[in-house]
Structures are given as C-alpha cells and as structure tokens.
Design a protein around this motif. Structure first.
Motif, PDB file in Angstrom:
ATOM      1  N   GLY A 137     -58.294  95.450  77.164  1.00 43.15           N
ATOM      2  CA  GLY A 137     -58.607  95.106  78.683  1.00 43.15           C
ATOM      3  C   GLY A 137     -57.682  96.136  79.320  1.00 43.15           C
ATOM      4  N   GLN A 138     -57.623  95.667  80.416  1.00 44.92           N
ATOM      5  CA  GLN A 138     -56.916  96.723  81.543  1.00 44.92           C
ATOM      6  C   GLN A 138     -55.325  97.056  81.053  1.00 44.92           C
ATOM      7  OE1 GLN A 138     -56.995  96.188  85.877  1.00 44.92           O
ATOM      8  NE2 GLN A 138     -54.841  96.614  86.169  1.00 44.92           N
ATOM      9  N   CYS A 139     -54.849  96.076  80.952  1.00 46.11           N
ATOM     10  CA  CYS A 139     -53.558  95.930  80.606  1.00 46.11           C
ATOM     11  C   CYS A 139     -53.220  96.626  79.223  1.00 46.11           C
ATOM     12  CB  CYS A 139     -52.629  94.668  80.689  1.00 46.11           C
ATOM     13  SG  CYS A 139     -50.955  94.519  80.145  1.00 46.11           S
ATOM     14  N   GLN A 142     -53.847 100.337  79.448  1.00 45.85           N
ATOM     15  CA  GLN A 142     -52.641 100.819  80.234  1.00 45.85           C
ATOM     16  C   GLN A 142     -51.243 101.133  79.454  1.00 45.85           C
ATOM     17  OE1 GLN A 142     -54.241 100.572  84.645  1.00 45.85           O
ATOM     18  NE2 GLN A 142     -52.817  98.977  84.118  1.00 45.85           N
ATOM     19  N   SER A 146     -53.101  91.614  77.463  1.00 43.45           N
ATOM     20  CA  SER A 146     -52.439  90.928  78.383  1.00 43.45           C
ATOM     21  C   SER A 146     -53.018  89.549  78.001  1.00 43.45           C
ATOM     22  CB  SER A 146     -52.650  91.201  79.826  1.00 43.45           C
ATOM     23  OG  SER A 146     -54.114  90.940  80.045  1.00 43.45           O
ATOM     24  N   GLY A 148     -55.398  87.755  81.789  1.00 43.33           N
ATOM     25  CA  GLY A 148     -56.808  88.149  82.421  1.00 43.33           C
ATOM     26  C   GLY A 148     -58.013  87.733  81.234  1.00 43.33           C
ATOM     27  N   GLY A 149     -59.174  88.424  81.174  1.00 43.10           N
ATOM     28  CA  GLY A 149     -60.258  87.926  80.512  1.00 43.10           C
ATOM     29  C   GLY A 149     -60.498  88.723  79.274  1.00 43.10           C
ATOM     30  N   THR A 150     -60.500  89.971  79.462  1.00 49.44           N
ATOM     31  CA  THR A 150     -60.865  90.739  78.444  1.00 49.44           C
ATOM     32  C   THR A 150     -59.535  90.989  77.411  1.00 49.44           C
ATOM     33  OG1 THR A 150     -62.193  92.186  79.782  1.00 49.44           O
ATOM     34  CG2 THR A 150     -61.559  93.180  77.804  1.00 49.44           C
ATOM     35  N   GLY A 151     -58.543  91.221  77.804  1.00 43.07           N
ATOM     36  CA  GLY A 151     -57.455  91.353  76.770  1.00 43.07           C
ATOM     37  C   GLY A 151     -57.222  90.164  76.165  1.00 43.07           C
ATOM     38  N   VAL A 211     -48.632  90.557  76.835  1.00 41.85           N
ATOM     39  CA  VAL A 211     -48.113  90.580  77.992  1.00 41.85           C
ATOM     40  C   VAL A 211     -48.293  89.227  78.918  1.00 41.85           C
ATOM     41  CG1 VAL A 211     -47.924  91.555  80.329  1.00 41.85           C
ATOM     42  CG2 VAL A 211     -48.212  93.070  78.251  1.00 41.85           C
ATOM     43  N   PRO A 221     -48.298  86.328  81.962  1.00 42.53           N
ATOM     44  CA  PRO A 221     -48.308  86.505  83.385  1.00 42.53           C
ATOM     45  C   PRO A 221     -47.029  85.816  83.883  1.00 42.53           C
ATOM     46  CG  PRO A 221     -49.655  84.653  82.504  1.00 42.53           C
ATOM     47  CD  PRO A 221     -49.317  85.549  81.390  1.00 42.53           C
ATOM     48  N   ASP A 261     -48.478  85.154  89.380  1.00 46.42           N
ATOM     49  CA  ASP A 261     -49.729  86.113  88.953  1.00 46.42           C
ATOM     50  C   ASP A 261     -50.848  85.930  89.873  1.00 46.42           C
ATOM     51  OD1 ASP A 261     -49.967  87.891  86.506  1.00 46.42           O
ATOM     52  OD2 ASP A 261     -52.051  87.137  86.988  1.00 46.42           O
ATOM     53  N   ASN A 267     -44.291  89.688  82.606  1.00 47.27           N
ATOM     54  CA  ASN A 267     -44.132  90.832  83.430  1.00 47.27           C
ATOM     55  C   ASN A 267     -43.007  90.871  84.380  1.00 47.27           C
ATOM     56  OD1 ASN A 267     -46.078  92.808  83.213  1.00 47.27           O
ATOM     57  ND2 ASN A 267     -47.848  91.707  84.090  1.00 47.27           N
ATOM     58  N   PHE A 302     -47.982 100.174  87.512  1.00 45.98           N
ATOM     59  CA  PHE A 302     -47.394  99.425  86.284  1.00 45.98           C
ATOM     60  C   PHE A 302     -46.624 100.531  85.497  1.00 45.98           C
ATOM     61  CE2 PHE A 302     -50.596  95.993  87.113  1.00 45.98           C
ATOM     62  CZ  PHE A 302     -49.852  95.067  86.904  1.00 45.98           C
ATOM     63  N   ASN A 305     -44.860  99.497  81.852  1.00 45.83           N
ATOM     64  CA  ASN A 305     -45.380  99.969  80.640  1.00 45.83           C
ATOM     65  C   ASN A 305     -44.468 100.717  79.842  1.00 45.83           C
ATOM     66  OD1 ASN A 305     -47.455  98.062  81.897  1.00 45.83           O
ATOM     67  ND2 ASN A 305     -48.936  99.635  81.974  1.00 45.83           N
TER      68      ASN A 305
HETATM   69  N1  LIG Z   1     -47.413  94.849  82.414  1.00 52.04           N
HETATM   70  C1  LIG Z   1     -48.593  95.131  82.915  1.00 52.04           C
HETATM   71  N2  LIG Z   1     -49.145  94.143  83.051  1.00 52.04           N
HETATM   72  C2  LIG Z   1     -50.586  94.363  83.763  1.00 52.04           C
HETATM   73  C3  LIG Z   1     -51.264  95.641  83.581  1.00 52.04           C
HETATM   74  N3  LIG Z   1     -52.303  95.470  84.214  1.00 52.04           N
HETATM   75  C4  LIG Z   1     -52.768  94.038  84.316  1.00 52.04           C
HETATM   76  N4  LIG Z   1     -51.592  93.349  84.090  1.00 52.04           N
HETATM   77  C5  LIG Z   1     -51.294  91.807  83.975  1.00 52.04           C
HETATM   78  O1  LIG Z   1     -52.566  91.645  83.123  1.00 52.04           O
HETATM   79  C6  LIG Z   1     -53.017  90.281  83.676  1.00 52.04           C
HETATM   80  C7  LIG Z   1     -54.391  90.598  83.834  1.00 52.04           C
HETATM   81  O2  LIG Z   1     -55.023  91.086  82.785  1.00 52.04           O
HETATM   82  P1  LIG Z   1     -55.883  92.439  82.527  1.00 52.04           P
HETATM   83  O3  LIG Z   1     -55.378  92.921  81.603  1.00 52.04           O
HETATM   84  O4  LIG Z   1     -55.873  93.183  84.045  1.00 52.04           O
HETATM   85  O5  LIG Z   1     -57.347  91.819  82.510  1.00 52.04           O
HETATM   86  P2  LIG Z   1     -58.371  92.096  81.351  1.00 52.04           P
HETATM   87  O6  LIG Z   1     -58.769  93.760  81.728  1.00 52.04           O
HETATM   88  O7  LIG Z   1     -59.520  91.356  81.686  1.00 52.04           O
HETATM   89  O8  LIG Z   1     -57.817  91.984  80.111  1.00 52.04           O
HETATM   90  C8  LIG Z   1     -52.030  89.968  84.896  1.00 52.04           C
HETATM   91  O9  LIG Z   1     -51.311  89.031  84.581  1.00 52.04           O
HETATM   92  C9  LIG Z   1     -51.632  91.231  85.382  1.00 52.04           C
HETATM   93  O10 LIG Z   1     -50.250  91.341  85.833  1.00 52.04           O
HETATM   94  C10 LIG Z   1     -50.311  96.789  83.289  1.00 52.04           C
HETATM   95  O11 LIG Z   1     -50.732  97.802  83.073  1.00 52.04           O
HETATM   96  N5  LIG Z   1     -49.138  96.278  82.794  1.00 52.04           N
END
Ligand SMILES: Nc1nc2c(ncn2[C@@H]2O[C@H](COP(=O)(O)OP(=O)(O)O)[C@@H](O)[C@H]2O)c(=O)[nH]1
Ligand SMILES: Nc1nc2c(ncn2[C@@H]2O[C@H](COP(=O)(O)OP(=O)(O)O)[C@@H](O)[C@H]2O)c(=O)[nH]1
Lengths: 453, 473
Positions: free
Chosen positions: B10-12, B15, B145, B148-151, B176, B178, B182, B210, B253, B257
């Motif tokens: 996932g994004q988090c 990153q 995280s 979200g959905g993926t992570g 991580v 929320p 959030d 976070n 972030f 991070n």
């Molecule tokens: N600490 C941190 N939190 C993140 C980051 N990116 C997204 N988040 C958090 O992760 C959650 C959203 O999940 P995200 O990873 O974006 O979604 P996914 O890609 O579907 O897994 C929210 O609570 C965001 O605040 C990041 O780079 N660092």
C-alpha cells in the motif's frame, strides 16, 4: 587418560576457550617443581588429558565446538589460533546459521535430533584420537537455547552411546535478573533432564562470579571475559594433574572417575559447587603472602557458612547437627545457616602442600550422618604453583550450598508456569505441560533431598 | 548470518519502506567504508553483478550492485512509479513489484478478498523468489497502514500467505494506525478487520499511531528552532529530515516515516552488526510474547530530539533510559508507566556497557509495574554500532497493557459506524465478504481488549506465590 570436551552455545564456547588457555598457560610454567623431569611429567599429563599433538607441533584441544550460529565459534577458534600456543582442530566444530532464540525446546526437540549424527561423528573422531578415554566434559549455560536445549540432548546421546564413560557437565547459571526472560524455564528443563543422564553437574552462578570480579578482583566494568577467566581458573585448578593420595608418585590417571568417586556416591545428589582461595587481581597478588593454616581456615568457614568468596564470611556459623525441622516446607533456605555437606574434595596446589593440615575438613559434624567423614572427604595435592599463585586451594563440594539458588529458579519458573505464560512457545516444538510438570517434580525432589541432608 | 525480507504493501507501506531502504543504505555506507559486501549488508541486500547477472555476490567481495530483499505491493501505480523514477530505483528491479491501476478505494474487502484472490499466485511467486536468494531466511517484515484498503486488506492477506507458505519464518508487522481525525472515513472498519488478522497470524506487531508521529515531529521542530544556543539540526541527522540520504526531496510524510524507518533500523541492528550482547530477531517473540495473541509491542525511541537531531548540549546517558518510558516518546498514544508490563526489551546501540544497562534497570524498576509472574521481565541487547551521526540510541519494546485504550478507541469508532450500518454495503458487495467478517472481527478485538483488561486488573495486587509441588519425604 584423556578427556573430550564438548562446548555448546555462546556461553559454553566462550568459557571453554578460556579454560584451554588457562590449562595451557599453567602447564607451560613449572614453578614449584624441582626437577626438569617433574616438570615434564606434569606437562605431559596435562597434555594427554586435554590436547592432541598434531603433526604441526601445535597442540590441538580435545574439544568439539557446537553452536547454532557462526559468530561465536569463529571468534573462539580465531582467538585460540592467534595465541600460537594451542588451537582447536580445524574440523572440530559444528555450526548453523540461526540460533535457538532462547528456546530450550528449539534446541532440544529441533536442533538436537536434526544434528545428532553430525555432532556425534565429531565427538567420535575426537574420542578415537584418545589412547584411553577418561570421559566427557560438557560446558554450557542453562538459560539460553542452544547450550541448554541442545546441550541436554547431546548429553543424553553421549550417555546412550558411551554408557560406561564418565559424564561431567559444567553449567553456568544465569544472573538472577536476566538477559533472557524465559531463563528460569530453560534452567528447569535443562537441570531436570541432566539429572537423569549426567554423572555430576558442576555449577557456576554468574551472580557469584560477577561478585568475585568486582569485590576480589576490583574490576570496574566487568565483561563476560573477566567472569570467564575466573571460572576457567577454578575449573583448571580441579582438572589439572594432581596426586590423589599422599603416597602417590603418579598423577591421577582417571581425573573424572576420581572426581566422581570422591564426590558423587548417590544418584540423588549430583550438584557440585566450587570455592577457591586466594583469588585476587594480579597487582595485589604481587604483594601478598599466604600461609596454609590461614587459607584453609577461611576456606572451611566459607564452606560451612556457605560463602562463595573470602569477603563477607559469616564467622558466627558453626558446624552443628541442627537439622531444619521437617514440615517447614516452601522456603528451605531460610532455616539453613549451616551448610551441610555430603562430600568434599579439597585440591591443594603450590608450595609446602604436604605440610598443610586439612583436619578441619574431616570433622564428622560437617557431613550428613549417613556417610563417614573418611569417605566423605578427600584431598588432592600438587606441589606445582597454579596460575601465578604460590599457594592455592580449591574445594569442590556436594553440599546444600546450591539449594537456595536452585529453589529460587524453580520458584520463579513455577510462578510463571501457574499462569501458563510462555508455555505455548515450548509446545510449538513438542514440549507439553506434562513435560514441564515432570521437570518440576524432578527438581522439587532434588530440593527436598538436599534440604534433608 | 540470517536474512530478512521486507514486504511493503500500500501507499503507506511503500513510503515507509523507502525511507527504511534509504536510511539502511546510508547506515551501511557509513559503517562499511571499504565497499565490501559483508554479512551485515547481506541481511537486507543482495549483491548482484550486473554484467554477468549472477544472482548472489560472494561475501567479502566488492559491492557491485545492491538489491533490496523486498517485495513491493501496491494496487495503484503512483507511489511505486515514483520510487522507480527516484534515487532508490537502483535497489529494486521490476520483478520485485506487484501493482495494479485501480486501487482499493480504502476498502479492506477489496484489498483482502478481490486483490488477494487475483494476485495470490503472483505474490507467492515473488515471495518465493526473494526467499530463494536467502541462505537462511529468518524473518519477514511486513509494513502497512491499517486505515486504507491495500495495506490493510491485501497486507493482511499477504500475512496469511506467509504463514501458509513459510511457517518457520518469523512475521514481524509494522502497522500504522489512523488517528481520530483521519481523512479515510472507513478507516475504523479497515483497522478492525485487519486487527483480527494481525492477532491471529503475526508473531509480533509494532503498532504506530500517526498522531504520535506528528507530535514527535512537531516537538523536534520546536526544539530545532527554539533559538537556544547551539540548537541546530545536524547535517547528518536521520530522524526528521531526509537529508544526507540518497533522496533529497521532502514529501509530507517523510519526517514521520523516517521515525518508523529508524525503528526498523534499531530493531534489526543487533542482527546485522556485532555487539557484546546480541539479540537475535527470533529472541524477540520468545521473550516478549507470553501468550500467543498478546503480541503487540509498543515501541519508543530515544533520544529523539536531544541527542539525535538537535545539536543541543548532550544530556546524560541515563536520560535516554528515562525518556524511553515517558509518555511522549511512545510511538502510540499510551502511558506504559501507569499500566502493567508483561515484558520489556531494551535494544541499545552505541557505546553503552552492560553495567549502564543494569544500573538503569535498577533505577527505573521501582517506577514500573510488572506482572506478578514476570517481575524480572527484561530482555536486553547491545549493538556496538551506533546510528549514523550519534553516539548511542535506545529502542524499547513494551508488552504493556497501555495498548488497551488505543484498542478500545478503535472499537468505539468502529461501533459508531457499524451501528448506523454506514458504508457497509461497499463491503458486503464484495465477493466473499459477509456480515460475519465484521462480527467476528469485532469479537476478536473485544476479547483481545478483555485479555489485556484482566491482566491490567492484577496491577498493584500482591499476587500470592503459587503453592509449590509437594514431595513426599
Ligand atoms: N505515517 C504514514 N501514514 C500514511 C502514509 N501514507 C498514508 N498514510 C496513512 O495510511 C492510511 C491510508 O492508507 P494508505 O496506505 O494510503 O492506503 P492503501 O494504499 O490503500 O493501503 C491513512 O491513515 C493515512 O494517514 C505515509 O506515508 N506515512
Ligand atoms: N559466564 C558467562 N555466561 C555467559 C556467557 N555468554 C552467555 N552467558 C550466559 O548464558 C545465558 C545465555 O545463554 P547463551 O549461552 O548465550 O545461549 P545459547 O548460545 O543459546 O546457548 C545467560 O544466562 C548469560 O548470562 C559467557 O561468556 N560467560
């Protein structure tokens, strides 16, 4: 006769390395022996016991090194080789890549059986290089995973494979507040199993040795190496050549057998502890002079008052027949001030050993009523100075002195077990709650036996 | 030595993962000045000879091209593409990546059920390949995280796969959580659904909030610009700025991070480098997890702003130990001092002696409460290599009932949505997703809370010693 040493885990390997170093250093100095012939006889006897002379001329320790991760073994072998005076056999080690993770069950149920053959092969090779095999000496900690779990397993294998050989286990007990949270479980499992297969269990407590380093040796920042040097010194003073009776002209041929027959007369009692005197830093040693009566008086009081070192001995304690009243179970240590012995072996080394009067150790009051003092007490002597000490005395005891730390280990483990905490980590590898209960029962039996000595 | 594989989802997850790789590279470059591919490097990196394209470099040889032992998974392309165009592109190759284009829409069910199903084979394949490059694989580090959905969804699906495919390899998850504000409205659903998976399939979870990261970053900034003499951010600092690392751009972030990345660096330092008291990764769960489900380890890192980033006159070493137990150094909103410890690990780096450890444990013990059967529940590790630019650091991992309020709050937020059945249909429309998934997840969380509560209630009680076995004389 020769002894094959098996070093297991981080602790066993690190102490083993110090032991061979101490033995090698001691044999190379003949101080206290008059003739060249005597010096050679001593060195040759020690050599035969612990080293194999390779063609290169460098003595190679009669040892097998075992660990489940490579760091410690490679360091140990390198340190030995660097000394130039002795080494470990190039092929005498066995290691893997991943440690036992502080889990006795991992060592005992997984690593042990998996590597049994390889390890026993190494041991057999070492044993076959001995003209006459006196037995096995294993070294390990009881608190970790490899030494404790795999060490226990290998001890059982040795018992099966060499049913008639002597088996002495040197075990290091953990600091009471530890580096390992499950150390009391690991200790209970190790000791209870060793009790079934070992001939004698020689115990060093890290807390005690640590105190010796700080109070007697004046070391400020104490490292494991400092602790290990003290342990190696004590072990060396027991294992090096000595005359087992006043009329001997030959060193004992059977060091382990003689040790067992002096100290372990009953399978219910096989916990041995060590005390030695004097013990001090090199710089103080230079300015000190000792006389046998003073040394032995202190050592005797250390024994009966159950002090592990010269400092802070309770001089009030007297040998007496007073037994702890039965029925006061639970905390046996409380009622014991006088430390009753089953057997003692006194080893004197250095100048004028034959003039030393050891009568204080032969008093029947010191011993349990069912063993006559003549049988319970033995003395070995050697005129050679040991490790820079002009005179030194070591006492190996089969006594109540380990009762208190043992009771504390079992008590803490039992408390944890009452909540079944951490038990799942062991069941994962096949150790069940019943196995734990069996181990507790075995050790409670040992505690009870020693309490009623 | 053993190796570990990072699985960032996932994004988090990606990153945070990138900050980790960036700082890990920098740390090894700092320690390993000769450019030799050594055991320490091999724990997280492969050495690939690009000319012969031979798989694994030989230890002791020159570094030619380092590849991260990682699997990158995201169901959108943005973050991963950015990585591939950024300074870290050299350490990943396209075979390590799994991406899709449409994202999970912050829906756990889409990540877990839909993408799980679709990508299962490919993920297993990638994991196997990464595992084949290891001669002794010890641990998977999953980074994701919860909100979200993926992570959250696919990340926990991968966790299940790991358990099935590599049952002997440890699974340490960095999650991580929320914050209350959030922007993902469905984050309570996603988190609670993911919680059940973590409780059942992870060996250890390192929870991070976070909001706590934001607070810490703010405190550091405040110190840096407070105008105190000498208070400047060090050039070499690892904690809040990416400077000194490979990448230079700062993303929103990044500062947060970096803290998580440092947590992972410290956690693995003892497995990577020498030390007088090694603490192997497999010792973490063994010592800190007394009951299988209670494997949430609250992390705290010190020194954060004093000695780490802000060059104010360094304080006493002992302050580092004191801070590790204070509320504002925890990476989740929690107060371990007023809760009950089941066990505690102190992982120290740098020039610190065993005697320093013992002294500080003795000093702090009276102010901390440990469960009756683990009064001496300390596990310690000493790694002699300090973090870049500093003399020492400490990572404390607390298995402590202070995690409970976080769990309770998460459940409350979940219930607020769930009672209204808000957004529920988005989930129930997904194939394989049923109402039961929700009820089971929430009851798993409820019983987890109950288990911590029961233990917490024993706080301050003098537990009677268990009566010992009786031996007939
Ligand atoms: N600490 C941190 N939190 C993140 C980051 N990116 C997204 N988040 C958090 O992760 C959650 C959203 O999940 P995200 O990873 O974006 O979604 P996914 O890609 O579907 O897994 C929210 O609570 C965001 O605040 C990041 O780079 N660092
Ligand atoms: N005296 C001494 N104790 C040690 C040494 N190394 C480890 N220990 C003790 O051994 C226990 C940990 O076991 P260790 O031997 O490291 O684990 P293993 O390698 O899995 O057998 C702890 O109680 C340590 O205090 C050492 O060199 N000397």
């Amino acid at each position: 006769m020769s002894v094959v040493t098996v070093q297991l885990g981080q602790c066993g390997n690190q102490i083993g390395q110090e032991l061979f170093k101490a033995i090698g250093d001691d044999s190379s100095s003949g101080q206290g022996l008059c003739s060249e012939g005597q010096k050679q006889a001593y060195a040759a006897c020690s050599q035969e016991r612990f080293f194999f002379l390779e063609q290169s001329g460098v003595p190679s320790a009669r040892a097998v090194l075992i660990d489940m991760e490579p760091k410690v073994i490679s360091q140990t072998m390198a340190t030995a080789a660097k000394s130039g005076r002795w080494k470990y056999g190039d092929q005498s080690y066995f290691c893997q890549k991943q440690g036992s993770g502080n889990n006795w069950a991992n060592g005992f149920c997984a690593h042990g059986p998996r590597h049994e053959e390889a390890v026993l092969d190494l041991v057999r090779r070492e044993a076959e290089r001995c003209e006459r095999l006196a037995g096995f000496f294993t070294m390990m900690s009881v608190a970790g995973g490899t030494g404790s779990g795999m060490g226990t397993y290998i001890t059982q294998c040795l018992r099966d494979t060499y049913p008639h050989s002597f088996l002495l286990n040197q075990v290091t007990w953990p600091y009471s507040t530890g580096e390992v949270i499950v150390q009391n479980y690991n200790s209970v499992l190790t000791l209870s199993h060793l009790y079934q297969s070992s001939d004698a269990i020689l115990v060093h407590e890290n807390d005690t040795v640590h105190k010796i380093c700080s109070q007697l040796m004046n070391i400020k920042h104490i490292s494991f190496q400092d602790v290990n040097k003290v342990i190696a010194h004590q072990l060396g003073s027991v294992l090096q050549p000595a005359y087992t009776s006043a009329v001997d002209t030959q060193y004992s041929r059977n060091p382990l057998g003689d040790l067992m027959s002096s100290l372990v007369c009953h399978p219910e009692y096989k916990l041995l502890s060590l005390r030695n005197i004097p013990q001090m830093s090199d710089s103080s040693l230079e300015y000190s002079v000792f006389a046998w009566p003073g040394l032995l008086k202190h050592l005797r009081q250390m024994l009966i008052a159950n002090a592990k070192m010269e400092e802070g001995i309770d001089w009030q304690v007297r040998a007496s027949q007073s037994r702890p009243s039965t029925g006061q179970k639970g905390n046996p240590s409380k009622h014991l001030r006088f430390n009753t012995s089953l057997a003692n072996l006194l080893i004197l080394r250095g100048r004028d050993v034959y003039s030393a009067d050891t009568g204080g150790f032969a008093e029947p009051l010191l011993y349990s009523s069912w063993l006559p003092a003549e049988v319970a007490f033995n003395t070995w002597r050697s005129p050679k100075h040991f490790n820079r000490y002009e005179k030194s005395a070591t006492l190996v005891s089969n006594s109540q002195s380990l009762l208190k730390p043992l009771d504390s280990i079992v008590g803490k483990a039992w408390n944890m077990f009452a909540s079944r905490a951490y038990v799942h980590q062991y069941t994962k590898f096949g150790i069940s709650e019943e196995d734990f209960l069996d181990s507790f029962t075995t050790l409670e039996q040992v505690i009870s036996s020693y309490t009623h000595l | 030595m053993t190796q570990s594989i990072v699985v960032q989802v996932g994004q988090c997850g990606n990153q945070v993962g990138c900050r980790f790789w960036d700082l890990a590279l920098r740390e090894h470059a700092h320690v390993n000045k000769k450019g030799i591919y050594d055991e320490a490097l091999s724990s997280f990196f492969r050495n690939v000879d690009t000319r012969t394209s031979a798989g694994e470099g030989i230890r002791g040889g020159k570094i030619s091209s380092l590849k991260a032992r990682a699997v990158l998974i995201d169901m959108e392309e943005g973050v991963v593409n950015e990585i591939l165009q950024g300074p870290l592109r050299e350490v990943f190759d396209s075979k390590q990546l799994i991406t899709d284009v449409s994202g999970s829409g912050n829906n756990w069910a889409v990540g877990h059920k839909v993408y799980g199903c679709t990508y299962r084979e490919q993920i297993v394949e990638n994991l196997r390949k990464a595992a084949e490059h290891c001669d002794c694989l010890q641990c998977f580090f999953v980074i994701h995280s919860m909100g979200g959905g993926t992570g959250s969804g696919l990340g926990t699906f991968v966790l299940n796969l790991l358990e099935d495919e590599f049952p002997e390899v440890y699974r340490i998850v960095t999650s991580v959580y929320p914050s209350a504000e959030d922007d993902v409205i469905t984050s309570p659903y996603n988190s609670v659904l993911a919680m059940r998976e973590l409780t059942e399939h992870a060996d250890c979870v390192l929870p991070i909030e976070n909001q706590s990261l934001v607070d810490i970053v703010n405190k550091i900034k405040q110190m840096a610009y407070s105008g105190k003499p000498g208070a400047v951010i060090k050039q070499d600092s690892t904690i809040i700025s990416g400077r000194g690392g490979v990448s230079s751009l700062e993303k929103p972030f990044d500062a947060m991070n970096n803290i998580v990345a440092n947590l992972l660096l410290n956690l693995t330092s003892s497995a990577r480098f020498e030390g007088s008291l090694n603490m192997d990764l497999n010792e973490i769960a063994m010592n800190l997890v007394p009951f299988p489900r209670l494997h949430y380890l609250v992390p705290s890192l010190t020194p954060l702003y004093t000695l780490a980033d802000v060059n104010i006159p360094s304080r006493r070493l002992d302050q580092m130990f004191t801070d590790a137990f204070s509320r504002d150094h925890q990476l989740i909103h929690a107060d371990p001092k007023h809760s009950l410890y089941l066990a505690c690990a102190l992982m120290v780096r740098g020039n610190v002696q065993v005697s320093d450890l013992r002294r500080n444990i003795e000093r702090l013990k009276p102010s901390l409460q440990f469960v009756s059967w683990n009064q001496e529940g300390w596990k310690t590790g000493l790694c002699s290599v300090p973090p870049v630019g500093h003399s020492h650091s400490l990572l404390a991992l607390a298995n402590n009932t202070c995690i409970k309020p976080t769990l309770v709050e998460l459940k409350d937020r979940f219930m607020r949505l769930y009672r209204k059945k808000a957004h529920l249909h988005h989930y129930l429309n997904v194939d394989g997703m049923e109402q039961a998934c929700f009820t089971e997840a929430v009851s798993s969380l409820t019983s987890l809370i109950g288990e911590y509560e029961q233990l917490d209630a024993t706080k301050g009680l003098l537990a009677a010693e268990a009566p010992r076995l009786n031996i007939a004389v």
